[in-house]
Design a protein around this motif. Structure first.
Motif, PDB file in Angstrom:
ATOM      1  N   VAL A   9       0.865  -1.191   0.000  1.00 43.74           N
ATOM      2  CA  VAL A   9       0.000   0.000   0.000  1.00 43.74           C
ATOM      3  C   VAL A   9       0.894   1.231   0.000  1.00 43.74           C
ATOM      4  O   VAL A   9       1.830   1.326   0.804  1.00 43.74           O
ATOM      5  N   ALA A  10       0.622   2.159  -0.908  1.00 46.50           N
ATOM      6  CA  ALA A  10       1.382   3.420  -0.958  1.00 46.50           C
ATOM      7  C   ALA A  10       0.522   4.543  -0.404  1.00 46.50           C
ATOM      8  O   ALA A  10      -0.594   4.788  -0.892  1.00 46.50           O
ATOM      9  N   LEU A  11       1.022   5.207   0.633  1.00 46.54           N
ATOM     10  CA  LEU A  11       0.319   6.368   1.197  1.00 46.54           C
ATOM     11  C   LEU A  11       0.991   7.625   0.664  1.00 46.54           C
ATOM     12  O   LEU A  11       2.169   7.868   0.950  1.00 46.54           O
ATOM     13  N   ILE A  12       0.251   8.404  -0.105  1.00 48.71           N
ATOM     14  CA  ILE A  12       0.804   9.651  -0.637  1.00 48.71           C
ATOM     15  C   ILE A  12       0.235  10.775   0.233  1.00 48.71           C
ATOM     16  O   ILE A  12      -0.940  11.117   0.124  1.00 48.71           O
ATOM     17  N   GLY A  13       1.064  11.322   1.103  1.00 51.22           N
ATOM     18  CA  GLY A  13       0.595  12.250   2.129  1.00 51.22           C
ATOM     19  C   GLY A  13       0.622  11.520   3.459  1.00 51.22           C
ATOM     20  O   GLY A  13       0.006  10.445   3.601  1.00 51.22           O
ATOM     21  N   LEU A  14       1.390  12.059   4.418  1.00 54.42           N
ATOM     22  CA  LEU A  14       1.623  11.335   5.674  1.00 54.42           C
ATOM     23  C   LEU A  14       1.228  12.194   6.873  1.00 54.42           C
ATOM     24  O   LEU A  14       1.903  12.202   7.894  1.00 54.42           O
ATOM     25  N   GLY A  15       0.120  12.928   6.730  1.00 57.74           N
ATOM     26  CA  GLY A  15      -0.350  13.778   7.822  1.00 57.74           C
ATOM     27  C   GLY A  15      -1.330  13.040   8.714  1.00 57.74           C
ATOM     28  O   GLY A  15      -1.220  11.820   8.901  1.00 57.74           O
ATOM     29  N   ALA A  67       2.727  -1.112  -6.164  1.00 53.72           N
ATOM     30  CA  ALA A  67       1.665  -1.098  -5.135  1.00 53.72           C
ATOM     31  C   ALA A  67       0.353  -1.604  -5.717  1.00 53.72           C
ATOM     32  O   ALA A  67       0.012  -1.308  -6.863  1.00 53.72           O
ATOM     33  N   ASP A  68      -0.401  -2.383  -4.914  1.00 57.81           N
ATOM     34  CA  ASP A  68      -1.735  -2.785  -5.384  1.00 57.81           C
ATOM     35  C   ASP A  68      -2.825  -1.897  -4.789  1.00 57.81           C
ATOM     36  O   ASP A  68      -3.990  -2.004  -5.162  1.00 57.81           O
ATOM     37  N   LEU A  69      -2.454  -1.012  -3.850  1.00 54.51           N
ATOM     38  CA  LEU A  69      -3.385   0.029  -3.376  1.00 54.51           C
ATOM     39  C   LEU A  69      -2.602   1.319  -3.170  1.00 54.51           C
ATOM     40  O   LEU A  69      -1.551   1.321  -2.514  1.00 54.51           O
ATOM     41  N   ILE A  70      -3.112   2.401  -3.735  1.00 58.79           N
ATOM     42  CA  ILE A  70      -2.482   3.720  -3.592  1.00 58.79           C
ATOM     43  C   ILE A  70      -3.541   4.641  -3.008  1.00 58.79           C
ATOM     44  O   ILE A  70      -4.651   4.741  -3.550  1.00 58.79           O
ATOM     45  N   ILE A  71      -3.230   5.320  -1.892  1.00 60.55           N
ATOM     46  CA  ILE A  71      -4.228   6.226  -1.296  1.00 60.55           C
ATOM     47  C   ILE A  71      -3.643   7.630  -1.216  1.00 60.55           C
ATOM     48  O   ILE A  71      -2.607   7.853  -0.574  1.00 60.55           O
ATOM     49  N   LEU A  72      -4.317   8.572  -1.873  1.00 57.51           N
ATOM     50  CA  LEU A  72      -3.892   9.970  -1.817  1.00 57.51           C
ATOM     51  C   LEU A  72      -4.439  10.581  -0.530  1.00 57.51           C
ATOM     52  O   LEU A  72      -5.652  10.667  -0.347  1.00 57.51           O
ATOM     53  N   CYS A  73      -3.525  10.995   0.350  1.00 56.80           N
ATOM     54  CA  CYS A  73      -3.934  11.571   1.648  1.00 56.80           C
ATOM     55  C   CYS A  73      -3.405  12.998   1.746  1.00 56.80           C
ATOM     56  O   CYS A  73      -2.793  13.373   2.748  1.00 56.80           O
ATOM     57  N   VAL A  74      -3.613  13.762   0.690  1.00 55.35           N
ATOM     58  CA  VAL A  74      -3.096  15.134   0.585  1.00 55.35           C
ATOM     59  C   VAL A  74      -4.280  16.099   0.459  1.00 55.35           C
ATOM     60  O   VAL A  74      -5.408  15.665   0.193  1.00 55.35           O
ATOM     61  N   PRO A  75      -4.057  17.409   0.616  1.00 51.58           N
ATOM     62  CA  PRO A  75      -5.156  18.364   0.406  1.00 51.58           C
ATOM     63  C   PRO A  75      -5.797  18.167  -0.975  1.00 51.58           C
ATOM     64  O   PRO A  75      -5.085  17.857  -1.949  1.00 51.58           O
TER      65      PRO A  75
END
Ligand code: NAP
Length: 294
Positions: A9-15, A67-75
């Motif tokens: 899993v790739a987390l883009i944004g780590l807030g 990655a088989d799951l990518i989640i954008l966790c950015v504004p």
């Protein structure tokens, strides 16, 4: 050991939201490997030191590779540009998701960059605090909170089911709806209350007859709650209002009409009108508490 739901899993944004997801995934054993990317080196290093991800990458394309799951966790305002950046490195069959507080605008900005064979399942966990950054996150943030999924029509059912399982295992209750409907619901239950808090705290600060010292000293009950909400991240909330403009304006129209009615009742000394209104709203609060208990 049972097989994790996702290999990488790739987390883009780590807030707040990215770190809470990392903790929740580790708690439930949902990924064999969690990679992460954030804009600043400081955030990347903090995230690695806290330990809710396994690797960090300066380049988001490296974070999403394999990655088989990518989640954008950015504004929400940056989701489109990031989707474009990572598009060429998404593997076939992967799921791209996000956690943005606005859905139609995010879909409009991201969908054109999602390659064929990659599933796009936007999401919004209705959970948060007024704190930001990688240290703000905790595994329980999503427990018993709603997470709305807004997959475009024709989205692969198996991929949707996998995201329902993912969020359920992160502790959330999941509901699926259209992006347009989500944006209206979010406008009234989340965006407008924040706008009111930003406004009232600013108004109190601007008053000439009451000093800032008095506002701080005597802040109690309702006002204190407003200041907590008004401390939320300015970048995130700027992007929310810029990207959910129509729904927020629609709700503001209703709000202003009702506020005008209450203003008239106060001016006219109409106690019956005020009492009836406050009785109705007290009943709604009771309904919310009953729902939480059930
Ligand atoms: P946050 O704590 O401020 O974290 C934002 C993260 O995004 C940070 O790691 C930041 O990196 C990174 N970032 C910002 N711009 C970037 C860029 N151009 N490239 C790469 N990374 C970038 O925010 P959050 O509260 O987690 O919110 C994230 C998303 O969740 C938003 O879309 C928001 O609408 C949604 N959401 C928030 C809440 C809430 O209550 N906070 C609730 C539900 C949903 P740096 O630290 O290096 O700047």
């Amino acid at each position: 050991m049972t097989k994790p739901l996702f290999e990488k899993v790739a987390l883009i944004g780590l807030g707040l939201i990215g770190s809470s997801l990392g903790h929740a995934m580790k708690r439930a054993g949902l990924a064999r490997h969690i990679s992460g990317h954030a804009r600043s080196k400081e955030t990347r290093q903090q995230a690695l030191a806290i330990g809710f991800i396994d690797t960090v990458h300066e380049d988001p394309r490296q974070a999403v590779a394999g990655a088989d799951l990518i989640i954008l966790c950015v504004p929400v305002g940056i989701c489109g540009a990031l989707s474009e950046t990572i598009a060429g490195d998404l593997q076939k069959g992967a799921i791209v998701s996000d956690v943005g507080s606005v859905k139609s605008a995010v879909i409009k900005a991201c969908a054109p960059h999602i390659p064929p064979g990659v599933h796009f399942i936007p999401a919004h966990p209705m959970a948060g605090t007024e704190f930001s950054g990688p240290q703000a996150g905790f595994a329980e943030l999503f427990n018993q909170k709603w997470c709305m999924l807004t997959p475009p029509e024709d989205t692969d059912e198996t991929a949707i089911a996998k995201m329902v399982e993912f969020w359920t295992k992160c502790g959330a209750k999941v509901e699926t709806m259209s992006a347009q409907h989500h944006d209206l619901v979010a406008a009234i239950v989340s965006h407008l209350p924040h706008l009111i808090a930003f406004n009232i705290v600013g108004t109190a600060d601007d008053l000439e007859d009451i000093t800032e010292r008095e506002v701080i000293k005597y802040a109690a009950g309702g006002f204190r709650d407003f200041t907590r909400i008004a401390a939320s991240d300015p970048t995130m909330w700027r992007d929310v209002f810029l990207n959910n403009r129509e729904a927020v304006l629609t709700m503001l129209e209703h709000f202003n009409k009702d506020l005008a009615q209450l203003t008239t009742a106060i001016r006219d000394g109409d106690g019956d009108e005020l009492f009836a209104h406050f009785t109705r709203t007290r009943h709604i609060r009771k309904g919310i508490l009953d729902e939480e208990k059930s």
